[in-house]
Design an enzyme around this catalytic site. Structure first.
Site, short mmCIF file in Angstrom:
data_model
loop_
_atom_site.label_atom_id
_atom_site.label_comp_id
_atom_site.label_asym_id
_atom_site.label_seq_id
_atom_site.Cartn_x
_atom_site.Cartn_y
_atom_site.Cartn_z
N ARG A 56 -6.59 22.58 -4.18
CA ARG A 56 -6.19 21.37 -3.47
C ARG A 56 -7.05 21.25 -2.22
O ARG A 56 -7.19 22.20 -1.46
CB ARG A 56 -4.71 21.47 -3.07
CG ARG A 56 -4.25 20.47 -2.01
CD ARG A 56 -4.04 19.09 -2.55
NE ARG A 56 -3.61 18.14 -1.52
CZ ARG A 56 -3.66 16.83 -1.67
NH1 ARG A 56 -4.11 16.29 -2.80
NH2 ARG A 56 -3.25 16.02 -0.70
N CYS A 61 -2.01 16.24 8.48
CA CYS A 61 -1.14 15.10 8.80
C CYS A 61 -0.09 15.59 9.78
O CYS A 61 0.97 16.05 9.37
CB CYS A 61 -0.50 14.52 7.55
SG CYS A 61 0.65 13.16 7.91
N CYS A 72 4.87 8.77 4.86
CA CYS A 72 3.72 9.01 3.98
C CYS A 72 4.12 10.09 2.99
O CYS A 72 5.27 10.53 2.98
CB CYS A 72 2.49 9.44 4.79
SG CYS A 72 2.70 11.05 5.62
N GLN A 77 2.78 16.38 -0.76
CA GLN A 77 1.65 16.83 -1.57
C GLN A 77 1.26 18.27 -1.25
O GLN A 77 0.92 19.04 -2.14
CB GLN A 77 0.46 15.90 -1.36
CG GLN A 77 0.63 14.53 -1.98
CD GLN A 77 -0.67 13.77 -2.04
OE1 GLN A 77 -1.52 14.02 -2.88
NE2 GLN A 77 -0.83 12.83 -1.13
N GLU A 99 -7.35 14.14 10.47
CA GLU A 99 -6.28 13.16 10.64
C GLU A 99 -6.78 11.75 10.34
O GLU A 99 -7.95 11.43 10.55
CB GLU A 99 -5.75 13.20 12.09
CG GLU A 99 -4.99 14.44 12.46
CD GLU A 99 -3.63 14.52 11.81
OE1 GLU A 99 -3.03 13.46 11.51
OE2 GLU A 99 -3.16 15.66 11.61
N ASP A 136 -12.13 5.23 4.44
CA ASP A 136 -11.99 6.69 4.38
C ASP A 136 -13.20 7.33 5.04
O ASP A 136 -14.33 7.17 4.58
CB ASP A 136 -11.88 7.15 2.92
CG ASP A 136 -11.33 8.56 2.78
OD1 ASP A 136 -11.47 9.35 3.74
OD2 ASP A 136 -10.77 8.87 1.71
N ARG A 138 -13.39 10.68 5.62
CA ARG A 138 -13.36 12.12 5.36
C ARG A 138 -14.67 12.62 4.74
O ARG A 138 -15.31 11.91 3.96
CB ARG A 138 -12.19 12.47 4.43
CG ARG A 138 -10.85 12.39 5.12
CD ARG A 138 -9.70 12.61 4.17
NE ARG A 138 -9.55 11.52 3.21
CZ ARG A 138 -8.53 11.40 2.38
NH1 ARG A 138 -7.57 12.31 2.38
NH2 ARG A 138 -8.46 10.39 1.54
#
Length: 410
Positions: A56, A61, A72, A77, A99, A136, A138
Site C-alpha cells: 500500500r 491525512c 474522508c 484505507q 497532505e 494531484d 503527489r
C-alpha cells in the site's frame, strides 16, 4: 539490516516496533536528506522474498488519522491495508507525508472551506482548480528509493482504488502485478468526498444523488488569508467544519455519533510552520475548556494500546463536547531524536493561538493527573492575560500505553 542505509535521497534512520490491532508490524523510519521530511515503511513478515507482495502506498491525512475526522476515507484505507497485509502474512505500507494529495495541509484546509462554502456544489477537485492547483501533486520517488533500500524485489499487488497511482509507480519502474481494492461503505459524512473520487476515476461505487449526506451545522464562509490583528505573526488561512469520530465509552473500536468541530488553520510567519486550532461550541461561550494536544506520527497507525496521545485526544474531545465549548491547539511533531523518539514542536505558538481565541474570557484548562506540561501551558496563558478557572480533569481511558515521544512539551 544496518540502521543507516541510503537510497537516492532517503536515509534509513532505524526501526520502531508497532503493535497494531492487526498484529505486529515494524516501522522503518526514513528521512529525506534533501528536504528533511520523513517517510515510513511499515512491514509485516518477510518482504524480501520473490513471491508477489501486498503493498500500500499511503499519503498522510492528519485530519482523519490524528484528529479523528470522518469526512474522508483515508484512515479507513490505512486500517484496511494493515488488516489485509496481516491476514496475508506479509506485506508493506509506504506512508508518505503528502497532505492534501501532495499540495499540503493549507491547500487541503482551503479546499474543504471552499467546498463547504459552496454547500457541496463544488467538488474537492473543482476547489483545487479554483486555487490554481492540479488535482494531484503527489510524487512517489521516495517509494522507489525506500523499496530499494529495504531490498524489495517482488512484484506488488497494490492495495489501491486509484488507477493513476498504478501508472505513476510503473513509471518509476516499480513492478505492479495487479491491484486489490480497498472499499468501505460510504457514510453521511464522507459521501460527497467519495462521490467526487468515484466520478474522477477511482475504483469506487458512486453513492449516487439519492444517498443522504449529513448537513453542515452552520454556514461556512470562504475568505482570503489575513494576519491576525492581535497576533500579526499568524496568518489565518482557512476555517471549515470537521465531523470528529468520537469513540464509544469503554470501546476503542466502536464509534459514537460524530461531533462537529471548527478547524482553524494558520501559518506562523515567525516559525515558518502551519498550526491548527480545533474549536467546538458557540464562539462566544463563557468559560470554555482549553487544551494543548501533542501529535504523534506513529500513533496514526491503529495501535493495539490505542496510543497515549490518541487516548488523551479522545478524552479531550469528550470533555469539550460535554462542557459545551472548548478549544484545542495541536502541537506538531518536530522530528525524531537519535533514538527515534518523537520530538514535539515548541508550545509557544499553540499558547498564543489559544489566547487569541479566548481573549477577554476566563477558561478552564484541561489537565490530566501529574501533567506538568498542562501546568506550564496554563501559566503561559496566564502571562498572556487569560483568566484561569479551576482545571477540569482529563482522564484518558487507557494508561498502560507507552508514548513514542520524549519529554512532554514545555
Amino acid at each position: 539490516m544496518s540502521a543507516h542505509v541510503i537510497a537516492g535521497q532517503m536515509l534509513r534512520r532505524g526501526e520502531v516496533a508497532l503493535d497494531t490491532v492487526h498484529g505486529p508490524f515494524c516501522a522503518h523510519v526514513f528521512q529525506n536528506v534533501a528536504t528533511g521530511t520523513y517517510a515510513f515503511a511499515v512491514a509485516h513478515g518477510e518482504v524480501r522474498g520473490d513471491e508477489p507482495l501486498l503493498a500500500r502506498v499511503h499519503s498522510s491525512c492528519v485530519t482523519s488519522e490524528t484528529y479523528g475526522g470522518c469526512d474522508c476515507d483515508c484512515v479507513d484505507q490505512l486500517d484496511l491495508a494493515l488488516q489485509r497485509i496481516a491476514a496475508a502474512g506479509r506485506g508493506i505500507v509506504f506512508y508518505l507525508m503528502q497532505e492534501g494529495r501532495g499540495a499540503g495541509f493549507t491547500a487541503k484546509a482551503r479546499d474543504r472551506m471552499i467546498v463547504q462554502a459552496s454547500r457541496n456544489r463544488l467538488t474537492t477537485f473543482e476547489a483545487y482548480e479554483r486555487m490554481g492547483l492540479i488535482r494531484d501533486h503527489r510524487r512517489y520517488d521516495e517509494v522507489a528509493h525506500v523499496s530499494r533500500a529495504l531490498g524489495i524485489r517482488a512484484p506488488w499487488r497494490l492495495l489501491t482504488n486509484n488507477p493513476e497511482k498504478v501508472s505513476a509507480l510503473r513509471g518509476l519502474d516499480v513492478e505492479v502485478a495487479g491491484t486489490v481494492p480497498l472499499r468501505k461503505e460510504a457514510s453521511p459524512y464522507n459521501l460527497h468526498y467519495l462521490s467526487a473520487k468515484s466520478r474522477s476515476g477511482h475504483a469506487l461505487e458512486d453513492p449516487g444523488e439519492g444517498a443522504c449526506a449529513a448537513d453542515l451545522p452552520e454556514a461556512v464562509r470562504d475568505f482570503a488569508p489575513y494576519a491576525l490583528p492581535d497576533e500579526p505573526r499568524f496568518v489565518h488561512l482557512a476555517t471549515y467544519l470537521l465531523p470528529i469520530r468520537l469513540r464509544a465509552a469503554g470501546d476503542a473500536r466502536a464509534a459514537a455519533t460524530p461531533c462537529w468541530f471548527r478547524v482553524h488553520a494558520y501559518f506562523d510567519l515567525t516559525g515558518g510552520r502551519e498550526h491548527v486550532v480545533l474549536a467546538c461550541g458557540p464562539p462566544d461561550a463563557a468559560a470554555p475548556l482549553v487544551h494543548v494536544q501533542r501529535e504523534s506520527w506513529l500513533e496514526r497507525f491503529p495501535l493495539a494500546s490505542g496510543g497515549v496521545e490518541k487516548h488523551a485526544w479522545q478524552a479531550a474531545v469528550r470533555r469539550i463536547v460535554e462542557h459545551g465549548a472548548g478549544y484545542a491547539a495541536f502541537l506538531p511533531v518536530a522530528g525524531f531524536d537519535c533514538e527515534l523518539r518523537e520530538r514535539p514542536a515548541d508550545a509557544e505558538a499553540a499558547v498564543a493561538l489559544l489566547a487569541h481565541h479566548v481573549r477577554g474570557r476566563a477558561v478552564h484548562p484541561l489537565r490530566a493527573p501529574d501533567d506538568d506540561a498542562a501546568d506550564r501551558v496554563a501559566a503561559a496563558l496566564a502571562r498572556r492575560g487569560v483568566v484561569l478557572h479551576d482545571p477540569v480533569a482529563l482522564q484518558p481511558e487507557r494508561t498502560d500505553a507507552k508514548p513514542f515521544g520524549g519529554p512532554r512539551p514545555s
